[in-house]
Write an enzyme that holds these catalytic residues in place. Structure first.
Site, mmCIF file in Angstrom:
data_model
loop_
_atom_site.group_PDB
_atom_site.id
_atom_site.type_symbol
_atom_site.label_atom_id
_atom_site.label_comp_id
_atom_site.label_asym_id
_atom_site.label_seq_id
_atom_site.Cartn_x
_atom_site.Cartn_y
_atom_site.Cartn_z
ATOM 1 N N GLU A 42 -20.661 -83.080 -23.593
ATOM 2 C CA GLU A 42 -19.813 -82.683 -22.466
ATOM 3 C C GLU A 42 -20.568 -81.594 -21.725
ATOM 4 O O GLU A 42 -20.788 -80.508 -22.280
ATOM 5 C CB GLU A 42 -18.479 -82.123 -22.965
ATOM 6 C CG GLU A 42 -17.532 -83.155 -23.516
ATOM 7 C CD GLU A 42 -17.056 -84.152 -22.470
ATOM 8 O OE1 GLU A 42 -17.171 -83.869 -21.265
ATOM 9 O OE2 GLU A 42 -16.588 -85.219 -22.877
ATOM 10 N N GLU B 129 -24.853 -76.440 -10.329
ATOM 11 C CA GLU B 129 -23.790 -75.674 -10.998
ATOM 12 C C GLU B 129 -24.197 -74.201 -11.040
ATOM 13 O O GLU B 129 -25.215 -73.854 -11.630
ATOM 14 C CB GLU B 129 -23.570 -76.198 -12.418
ATOM 15 C CG GLU B 129 -22.367 -75.548 -13.077
ATOM 16 C CD GLU B 129 -22.157 -75.984 -14.526
ATOM 17 O OE1 GLU B 129 -23.142 -76.004 -15.297
ATOM 18 O OE2 GLU B 129 -21.015 -76.302 -14.875
ATOM 19 N N CYS C 256 -16.229 -75.374 -16.623
ATOM 20 C CA CYS C 256 -16.898 -76.640 -16.308
ATOM 21 C C CYS C 256 -16.122 -77.354 -15.204
ATOM 22 O O CYS C 256 -16.691 -78.141 -14.461
ATOM 23 C CB CYS C 256 -16.990 -77.503 -17.552
ATOM 24 S SG CYS C 256 -15.428 -77.685 -18.405
ATOM 25 N N LYS D 256 -21.784 -74.443 -34.979
ATOM 26 C CA LYS D 256 -22.705 -73.449 -34.404
ATOM 27 C C LYS D 256 -22.087 -72.991 -33.072
ATOM 28 O O LYS D 256 -22.208 -73.666 -32.055
ATOM 29 C CB LYS D 256 -24.068 -74.101 -34.180
ATOM 30 C CG LYS D 256 -25.282 -73.198 -34.168
ATOM 31 C CD LYS D 256 -25.261 -71.999 -33.275
ATOM 32 C CE LYS D 256 -25.652 -72.219 -31.838
ATOM 33 N NZ LYS D 256 -25.428 -71.023 -30.961
#
Ligand code: NDP
Length: 491
Positions: free
Chosen positions: A250, A381, A284, A177
């Site tokens: 992750e 973030e 990331c 997906k």
């Protein structure tokens, strides 16, 4: 819209429409009016069909010798290599990465595919002596089963390849997906695997929204592994819903670079520019916090501002563009919101902070100084081109600052003091530490992943990646011709 291509789901070796017939569009974040394709909005019914196909294909694929599975990966790598230019071009159009970085993304997909093809001739277990005579002990690797792979948009070929190629070489079958922001890149990857001869049903792709297609995959009781890369909040809800599956997560990062007073400052500026503003800060591993020694703070700020002023925003296909757009309007709004948050918190805006007056989801590279470690801009973030400078008085304070976050993905230190460098390696709380280099740029034969709230489960890449997608079976072969009982016969 009549000339826009209609792309399909890939289920049981066929390209098909979604059961609902609903679709969505993928556009170019540099020119949002440019539509790159119409994609199928898969939902639970499509996921069920894909899982059924993966289940049917499992028996044959899991019994195919791993070196043979590797040959399909090698052919895939070759096809990706042949089409690298056009794949990178499409990637730039779909997600805005500048063309050189898009080529790097495709190259990383090629590298992991070749690497995992080679693993087909290893997939090591081990042998060890038995406690008893005429008995042989070993471990072998087994596939886990059907793997549900859910991926983000920011490395739209590399991250799916890390997961897909590793799961395939271990003998698993897959329902993939991809991100709804990059369905075209995902489709191209699946096309390459199909053309390379992957048997039907081994890899299935369902495009569609995360909260329906993605969540149906997470909850499906025949799926044994969920491997997810994405935002921390998404990962948290996946963990809650997955039940008794193997779950690899992750997630986000808030990575720091320490710059000591003895550092090579030209090198450090290069590192901060690449780490903070490369991929428009949408990695990331982006370096969004820079921890600078007081003694060089002013000099470093001046050097950095000079370089930021030279960065050229634009369409990633233009060869002189340094910074492309953000992925979508919401990301642009999020960066703008954090600039206000930073100002209200008392940070000093040195440069940037604006949405340029152009089409496309651009945002000016932004630098804040005088940040404290607990400010939101230094903790959360942002996933945009915004860097916070935090100044510290000594090495211990720098280590404390870099560790003062919930995440633990990447980190870096610039210093010429070898003792400090080695001390930093052991004291920084992160899955990756770079010495005299920026926080980004991983190699596929090394493990990649984070600690604290960044990562949960096995690392990706290298031998460690194999652990996520294989089970270890322990095997005892007793050729003594009598019943030997471990421990009891030795007592
Ligand atoms: P998201 O978490 O928004 O999406 C990631 C994937 O999850 C997409 O395919 C998305 O589908 C899907 N998804 C969304 N909601 C659900 C749900 N409820 N159930 C199941 N699946 C769902 O992340 P982004 O795509 O925005 O990626 C950026 C994030 O990824 C950042 O936080 C970044 O740090 C992180 N990241 C981490 C890396 C690492 O290795 N640690 C590497 C790269 C990125 P849809 O697109 O349809 O919403």
């Amino acid at each position: 819209m009549s000339d826009v291509k209609n792309f399909k789901l890939y289920v049981d070796g066929e390209w098909v429409n979604s059961v609902s017939g609903e679709t969505f569009l993928s556009d170019n974040p540099a020119k949002p009016k440019q539509i790159l394709g119409i994609f199928q909005k898969g939902n639970q019914e499509d996921i069920n069909k894909a899982v059924e196909a993966a289940e049917k294909a499992f028996e044959v694929w899991s019994q195919t010798p791993a070196p043979k599975r590797g040959l399909i990966l090698l052919r895939t790598a070759q096809l990706l290599r042949e089409n690298k230019k056009s794949l990178a071009r499409e990637m730039t159009m779909e997600m805005g990465k500048i063309i050189a970085e898009a080529r790097g993304d495709v190259q990383e997909a090629i590298d992991i595919t070749e690497y995992m093809a080679g693993e087909g001739r290893r997939l090591f277990g081990f042998t060890t002596p038995s406690e008893l005579r005429k008995k042989f002990c070993m471990t072998i690797r087994m596939p886990v089963g059907i793997c549900g792979l859910i991926t983000p948009w920011n490395f739209p070929m590399a991250i799916p390849s890390w997961k897909i190629m590793t799961a395939l070489i271990c003998g698993n079958t897959i329902v993939f997906k991809p991100s709804s922001d990059t369905p075209l890149c995902a489709t191209r990857l699946v096309e390459a695997l199909e053309e390379a001869g992957l048997p039907k049903g081994v890899l299935n792709m369902v495009t569609g929204p995360g909260d329906t297609a993605g969540m149906s995959l997470v909850r499906h009781n025949k799926v044994e592994v969920i491997s997810f890369t994405g935002h921390k909040d998404t990962g948290t809800s996946i963990l809650r819903e997955a039940g008794l599956k193997r779950v690899g997560l992750e997630m986000g990062g808030k990575n720091g670079i320490i710059i000591m007073d003895d550092a090579n400052l030209d090198l450090a500026v290069d590192g901060v520019i690449w780490g903070g503003y490369g991929t428009t800060g949408q990695r990331c591993t982006a370096a969004s916090r820079v921890i600078v020694h007081d003694r060089i703070k002013e000099k470093f700020e001046t050097m950095l501002i000079k370089r930021i002023k030279k960065l050229k925003l634009g369409d990633g296909l233009e060869p002189d563009t340094d910074i492309g757009p953000l992925i979508n309007k919401a990301a642009q709004e999020k960066s703008a919101k954090y600039v206000e948050v930073g100002k209200n918190e008392g940070a000093k805006l040195l440069i940037g902070g604006k949405v340029p007056k152009t089409d496309g989801f651009f945002f000016a590279p932004t630098l804040f100084a005088d940040c404290s470690v607990d400010m939101r801009i230094a903790q959360e973030e942002i996933f945009g081109p915004i860097v916070s400078l935090i100044s510290v008085g000594d090495f211990d304070e720098a280590i404390e600052a870099i560790n003062s976050i919930e995440y633990g993905l990447s980190s870096a230190i610039y210093t010429n003091d070898v003792s400090k460098a080695f001390e930093a390696i052991t004291r920084i709380e992160a899955g990756l530490t770079y010495i005299n280099s920026s926080t980004i740029g991983s190699e596929v034969h090394l493990p990649f992943g984070g600690i604290k709230h960044t990562g949960l489960g096995a690392r990706e890449g290298g031998i460690e990646g194999i652990n996520e997608f294989s089970e270890i079976k322990t095997v005892y072969v007793d050729y003594s011709g009598k019943l030997q009982k471990a421990q009891i016969d030795l007592a």
